[in-house]
Design a protein around this motif. Structure first.
Motif, PDB file in Angstrom:
ATOM      1  N   LEU A 143      32.396  44.704  64.153  1.00 49.91           N
ATOM      2  CA  LEU A 143      32.518  44.987  62.729  1.00 49.91           C
ATOM      3  C   LEU A 143      33.302  43.870  62.056  1.00 49.91           C
ATOM      4  O   LEU A 143      34.165  43.245  62.666  1.00 49.91           O
ATOM      5  N   THR A 144      32.974  43.623  60.790  1.00 54.52           N
ATOM      6  CA  THR A 144      33.700  42.624  60.025  1.00 54.52           C
ATOM      7  C   THR A 144      33.849  43.108  58.594  1.00 54.52           C
ATOM      8  O   THR A 144      33.104  43.994  58.145  1.00 54.52           O
ATOM      9  N   HIS A 145      34.804  42.532  57.882  1.00 55.45           N
ATOM     10  CA  HIS A 145      35.009  42.849  56.463  1.00 55.45           C
ATOM     11  C   HIS A 145      34.358  41.772  55.610  1.00 55.45           C
ATOM     12  O   HIS A 145      34.501  40.582  55.866  1.00 55.45           O
ATOM     13  N   LEU A 146      33.640  42.185  54.569  1.00 54.95           N
ATOM     14  CA  LEU A 146      33.116  41.285  53.552  1.00 54.95           C
ATOM     15  C   LEU A 146      33.720  41.736  52.231  1.00 54.95           C
ATOM     16  O   LEU A 146      33.167  42.568  51.529  1.00 54.95           O
ATOM     17  N   GLY A 147      34.886  41.195  51.917  1.00 47.52           N
ATOM     18  CA  GLY A 147      35.616  41.701  50.762  1.00 47.52           C
ATOM     19  C   GLY A 147      36.101  43.106  51.084  1.00 47.52           C
ATOM     20  O   GLY A 147      36.754  43.345  52.092  1.00 47.52           O
ATOM     21  N   ALA A 148      35.717  44.063  50.235  1.00 47.76           N
ATOM     22  CA  ALA A 148      36.114  45.457  50.462  1.00 47.76           C
ATOM     23  C   ALA A 148      35.105  46.194  51.326  1.00 47.76           C
ATOM     24  O   ALA A 148      35.345  47.344  51.702  1.00 47.76           O
ATOM     25  N   LYS A 149      33.987  45.561  51.636  1.00 45.84           N
ATOM     26  CA  LYS A 149      32.934  46.223  52.395  1.00 45.84           C
ATOM     27  C   LYS A 149      33.039  45.905  53.885  1.00 45.84           C
ATOM     28  O   LYS A 149      33.616  44.900  54.285  1.00 45.84           O
ATOM     29  N   VAL A 150      32.474  46.798  54.685  1.00 47.12           N
ATOM     30  CA  VAL A 150      32.443  46.620  56.131  1.00 47.12           C
ATOM     31  C   VAL A 150      30.996  46.421  56.565  1.00 47.12           C
ATOM     32  O   VAL A 150      30.087  47.071  56.044  1.00 47.12           O
ATOM     33  N   HIS A 163      23.500  35.102  64.516  1.00 42.96           N
ATOM     34  CA  HIS A 163      23.831  36.512  64.374  1.00 42.96           C
ATOM     35  C   HIS A 163      23.246  37.076  63.079  1.00 42.96           C
ATOM     36  O   HIS A 163      22.781  36.339  62.212  1.00 42.96           O
ATOM     37  N   ILE A 164      23.283  38.404  62.982  1.00 45.04           N
ATOM     38  CA  ILE A 164      22.816  39.095  61.791  1.00 45.04           C
ATOM     39  C   ILE A 164      23.923  40.026  61.307  1.00 45.04           C
ATOM     40  O   ILE A 164      24.614  40.648  62.109  1.00 45.04           O
ATOM     41  N   LEU A 165      24.115  40.087  59.984  1.00 42.37           N
ATOM     42  CA  LEU A 165      25.073  40.997  59.364  1.00 42.37           C
ATOM     43  C   LEU A 165      24.310  42.121  58.685  1.00 42.37           C
ATOM     44  O   LEU A 165      23.359  41.865  57.929  1.00 42.37           O
ATOM     45  N   ILE A 166      24.719  43.360  58.948  1.00 47.99           N
ATOM     46  CA  ILE A 166      24.058  44.540  58.404  1.00 47.99           C
ATOM     47  C   ILE A 166      25.115  45.428  57.765  1.00 47.99           C
ATOM     48  O   ILE A 166      26.137  45.741  58.393  1.00 47.99           O
ATOM     49  N   SER A 167      24.910  45.832  56.515  1.00 52.03           N
ATOM     50  CA  SER A 167      25.909  46.632  55.805  1.00 52.03           C
ATOM     51  C   SER A 167      26.126  47.971  56.512  1.00 52.03           C
ATOM     52  O   SER A 167      25.190  48.582  57.025  1.00 52.03           O
TER      53      SER A 167
END
Length: 271
Positions: A143-150, A163-167
């Motif tokens: 898991l990672t943080h994108l601003g206030a979103k995970v 890699h791929i990032l998925i909300s």
């Protein structure tokens, strides 16, 4: 009145209280439970499950060089089906119709038709095969943080991993990172933005491909027609792009000096 200090409280009670304290802290944390990669991909695919075929009309814009010089918009049409077949056709007739960079794969060096093939109904096993074909190791998830979103990250372990990032809230793809020095501009990132409802599914209406060297293609969706019949002739061998096995140019076909320059710039950037 008898006052109890911590030493008078039985050890079992103290440990239980400590456990409950940590439980309630982490129960409210976004990192409390980590789904497996296959579970995340399964939920992602549900967003595109209504789509058996897609016919897309989009505008593409090329941004070149450090000065961000833009070329004219050009129109493209993309056809995608569930057999991992995709075709892209340039339909503009402007001054950039013969742009060699776009002619290389008919619709751009990042092969946008291959990437847009993700947004269609598929078994999880096929999606895993597709991601593996572009260098993403689906055994890795975090898991990672994108601003206030995970967001979930599948495939990343080091800086040079695809890699791929998925909300985490809607399970929609946010970005693809493809580490491939065989691509014309070296490693590149694909961002998916402005998701909108298309019938019962979702689709990103803005897609950007950008290399580490600053070469950028932006695609803006104008029209999407899901589940339209597609003529077999659209996927003729000469025009076909089998997206689960993306073609890669041989290193021997690349200019040796250009490869060295790309590697040098990347090494300087990621020291």
């Amino acid at each position: 009145m008898l006052k109890l200090c911590p030493s008078h409280i039985p050890r079992t009670i103290r440990l239980t209280a400590l456990f409950l304290c940590f439980f309630f802290i982490f129960a409210g944390s976004p990192f409390a439970y980590l789904l497996s990669a296959s579970q995340v991909l399964q939920r992602m695919i549900k967003n595109f499950s209504p789509f058996e075929t897609l016919v897309i009309v989009q505008w593409a814009k090329v941004v070149e060089g450090a000065d961000g010089q833009e070329q004219d918009l050009m129109e493209q049409k993309v056809w995608i089906d569930t057999q991992w077949q995709a075709s892209c056709k340039r339909v503009d007739t402007g001054k950039n119709a013969k742009d060699p960079d776009l002619e290389a794969s008919r619709c751009g060096w990042c092969r946008i038709e291959k990437i847009e093939g993700m947004f269609i109904n598929r078994p999880v096993s096929e999606m895993i095969n597709f991601l593996s074909s572009i260098g993403i190791k689906t055994s890795r998830i975090s898991l990672t943080h994108l601003g206030a979103k995970v967001a979930y990250v599948i495939g990343r372990n080091g800086k040079r991993d695809s890699h791929i990032l998925i909300s985490r809230d809607k399970f929609l793809p946010i970005a693809l990172r493809i580490w491939d020095i065989n691509s014309p501009g070296g490693p590149f990132t694909v961002r998916f933005e402005e998701y909108r409802r298309v019938g019962e599914g979702w689709y990103p209406y803005r897609i950007t491909c950008e290399t580490d060297l600053g070469q950028k293609h932006q695609y803006v969706i104008q029209e999407i027609r899901p589940n339209m019949p597609i003529e077999a002739s659209v996927f003729k061998p000469a025009k076909n792009t089998r997206v689960n096995l993306p073609p890669k140019p041989s290193r021997h076909d690349l200019d040796e000096n250009k490869v060295k320059d790309v590697i040098r710039i990347l090494e300087e950037k990621y020291q």
